[in-house]
Structure formats: structure tokens, C-alpha cells
Design an enzyme around this catalytic site. Structure first.
Site, short mmCIF file in Angstrom:
data_model
loop_
_atom_site.label_atom_id
_atom_site.label_comp_id
_atom_site.label_asym_id
_atom_site.label_seq_id
_atom_site.Cartn_x
_atom_site.Cartn_y
_atom_site.Cartn_z
N ASP A 209 0.82 -1.21 0.00
CA ASP A 209 0.00 0.00 0.00
C ASP A 209 0.86 1.27 0.00
OD1 ASP A 209 -2.38 1.35 -0.05
OD2 ASP A 209 -2.72 1.23 2.12
N ARG B 174 -4.80 -1.92 8.90
CA ARG B 174 -5.99 -2.77 8.70
C ARG B 174 -5.67 -3.92 7.76
NH1 ARG B 174 -7.83 2.47 6.85
NH2 ARG B 174 -7.25 2.70 4.67
N HIS C 97 2.37 3.40 -9.01
CA HIS C 97 2.18 1.96 -9.29
C HIS C 97 3.37 1.40 -10.07
CE1 HIS C 97 -1.71 2.14 -7.52
NE2 HIS C 97 -2.27 2.84 -8.49
N GLU D 195 -12.47 -4.95 -4.44
CA GLU D 195 -12.99 -3.58 -4.25
C GLU D 195 -12.29 -2.56 -5.17
OE1 GLU D 195 -12.18 -5.63 -1.55
OE2 GLU D 195 -14.32 -6.10 -1.32
N ASN D 196 -11.12 -2.93 -5.70
CA ASN D 196 -10.36 -1.97 -6.52
C ASN D 196 -11.06 -1.63 -7.85
OD1 ASN D 196 -7.06 -3.14 -5.50
ND2 ASN D 196 -8.23 -1.41 -4.73
N GLY E 131 -0.13 5.41 -4.41
CA GLY E 131 -0.78 6.65 -4.84
C GLY E 131 -0.32 7.83 -4.00
N ARG E 132 -0.29 7.65 -2.69
CA ARG E 132 0.11 8.76 -1.80
C ARG E 132 1.57 9.11 -2.01
NH1 ARG E 132 -1.45 6.06 3.40
NH2 ARG E 132 -1.75 4.31 1.99
N TRP E 133 2.40 8.09 -2.25
CA TRP E 133 3.81 8.35 -2.51
C TRP E 133 3.95 9.22 -3.77
CZ3 TRP E 133 6.78 7.11 -6.82
CH2 TRP E 133 8.15 7.35 -6.70
#
Ligand code: FPP
Length: 248
Positions: free
Chosen positions: A26, A200, A43, A73-74, A29-31
Site C-alpha cells: 500500500d 488494517r 504503481h 474492491e479496486n 498513490g500517496r507516494w
């Protein structure tokens, strides 16, 4: 063989190594956002990290490595991102399969496959076929995977056997249930690693992690290194695993 860093690998006590490590990769995206890049750049960088971690797993002689590439869910992400991930996945398999094979990796896929493009499905089947007799690391790529979905599919298979009169409901054992899962024949997860700072499970390997040890890091997946992977394994080696029992 892939080159190895023996000083790094030497830190792991082979007698206290996990058999099966699972990773939630995970933070791509934030990176990317934090560096002013598009999420897709994150990615792409994540694929490089994956390559390095698989190499390390091979050089360590790990029995099984499972990575969460795409969850059920992606699909809810924007089309452009889903398309990009599919493209990256195809490109990765196409490019890496020969090298993986040469390193005795045995690839396997967890999850549903029917919603992937036919060309990608064929690439997945061909890669599995190519490596099916390999005896090294079992490399499971979870794609269109959800732990609840996997449990439902396993339950449906057992329910069919009950309906056909082949087994009685009370005959069902944990071993029989295990045999219906996508990870059939593989050891349970000993160590679950999650990068990117969230704490989580995100519907990953719900059954297989019943007694897993967890290791969380704030490091986003593109910055996760073999050194940090080894740190997690060394830390695992210090854990007191009781499996619900008491220590003597
Ligand atoms: C989580 O980052 C990562 C994913 C949803 C996909 C993981 C994919 C890769 C590492 C590369 C592709 C994999 C293969 C096998 C080719 P995120 O987008 O949720 O990050 P964020 O939480 O920072 O938004």
C-alpha cells in the site's frame, strides 16, 4: 540466479524464518502525490519494489510469498486507474515470467479471473503452466481477490458436495475448507506485512492469517526495500508464537 546481498540475508535466523509471508503493498498513490507525480507513477515504482522483494524471497529460500495486487474492491477506482493497473500487470507478467522461471519461482494467482481481459487471462494461465513444475518460492499474486469472496466460493463448493450427498454438513473440517481455498496446499500465513501506514487487513487472506504475526510500516510501497523486508523477518524471528496455548 539473481544476485544476492549475503550480508543482508545473513541477518535472518533460518531456524526462525516464516514459511509464508503475505504483503499488502500500500501507499503507491500517496507516494506519487507527495512527489507531485500521477498515481500511475506510484504503481510503476511499486512494480520495481515487487521485483526486488521477490528476488530477496528467492535468495532467502522462502517457501511462499503472497502479494495483494488488485482487490475485488479496486474495481471501484476510476476507469483510467483500473486500466493502468491491468496494463501494468500484463506488462509485468510478460516481461518477468522468463526470469522468474529461470529462478525456479512457481507463480500462482489467487482470486477470480473471469473479469480480466481474455489476453490477460491467457497470460496468467500460460505463466502458471510455464512454472508449474518449479520447486522454489510459491509466488501468489492476488488479483481480483477478496478474502470474503474466497470464503464464499469455498463454502459454495462444499455446499454443492453436501447437496450431491457426497458429504454430510457435520463432516466438514478445517482441512476440507482449506482445500477449497485459492491457497490450497500452501502453509498458512506466518507473517503479514502492510506498507503505507494504515493499520488494517483490507479483506486480505482472512482465513489464512488466523495466527499470522503482523508487521506494519509507514514506508510507502515504492520506498520499501529488501533491507526493510529483512527487518520484518528478523522481528518475526523474535516473536513468541503461542497459537492460543501457553508456553512451557
Ligand atoms: C495500493 O496502493 C496498491 C495497489 C492497489 C496496487 C498494487 C500494485 C502494484 C504494487 C503494482 C502492480 C502489481 C503487479 C503484480 C504488476 P494505493 O494505490 O492504494 O496507494 P494509496 O493508498 O496511497 O492510494
Amino acid at each position: 540466479m539473481w544476485e544476492s546481498d549475503n550480508d543482508l540475508l545473513g541477518r535472518v535466523d533460518r531456524n526462525r524464518m516464516p514459511r509464508h509471508v503475505a504483503i499488502i503493498m500500500d501507499g503507491n498513490g500517496r507516494w506519487a502525490n507527495s512527489h507531485g507525480f500521477l498515481r500511475s507513477v506510484g504503481h510503476t515504482a511499486g512494480v520495481k519494489t515487487l521485483k526486488n522483494i521477490l528476488k530477496t524471497a528467492v535468495n532467502l529460500g522462502l517457501e511462499a510469498l503472497t502479494v495483494y495486487a488488485f482487490s475485488t474492491e479496486n474495481w471501484k477506482r476510476p476507469h483510467t486507474e483500473v486500466d493502468f493497473l491491468m496494463h501494468l500487470f500484463s506488462e509485468y507478467l510478460e516481461r518477468e515470467k522468463t526470469d522468474m522461471h529461470a529462478n525456479n519461482v512457481r507463480i500462482n494467482f489467487l482470486g477470480r479471473t473471469e473479469d480480466f481481459a481474455p489476453a490477460l487471462q491467457k497470460l496468467m494461465t500460460d505463466s502458471m503452466q510455464l512454472m508449474k513444475n518449479n520447486t522454489g518460492v510459491k509466488f501468489n499474486v492476488a488479483a481480483d481477490y477478496g478474502g470474503q469472496d474466497e470464503i464464499i466460493r469455498a463454502t459454495q463448493n462444499l455446499a454443492r458436495l453436501v447437496k450431491a450427498g457426497e458429504i454430510a454438513p457435520e463432516d466438514i473440517t478445517a482441512e476440507m475448507f482449506d482445500a477449497e481455498l485459492d491457497t490450497c496446499g500452501q502453509p498458512p500465513v506466518d507473517l503479514m506485512i502492510r506498507t503505507g501506514g494504515d493499520l488494517r487487513v483490507s479483506n486480505f487472506l482472512l482465513w489464512q492469517t488466523a495466527y499470522a504475526e503482523f508487521w506494519f510500516t509507514d514506508t510507502p510501497w515504492p520506498e520499501f526495500t529488501p533491507k526493510e523486508f529483512i527487518d520484518a523477518l528478523v522481528d518475526f524471528g523474535k516473536r513468541d508464537r503461542r497459537f492460543g496455548a501457553l508456553n512451557k
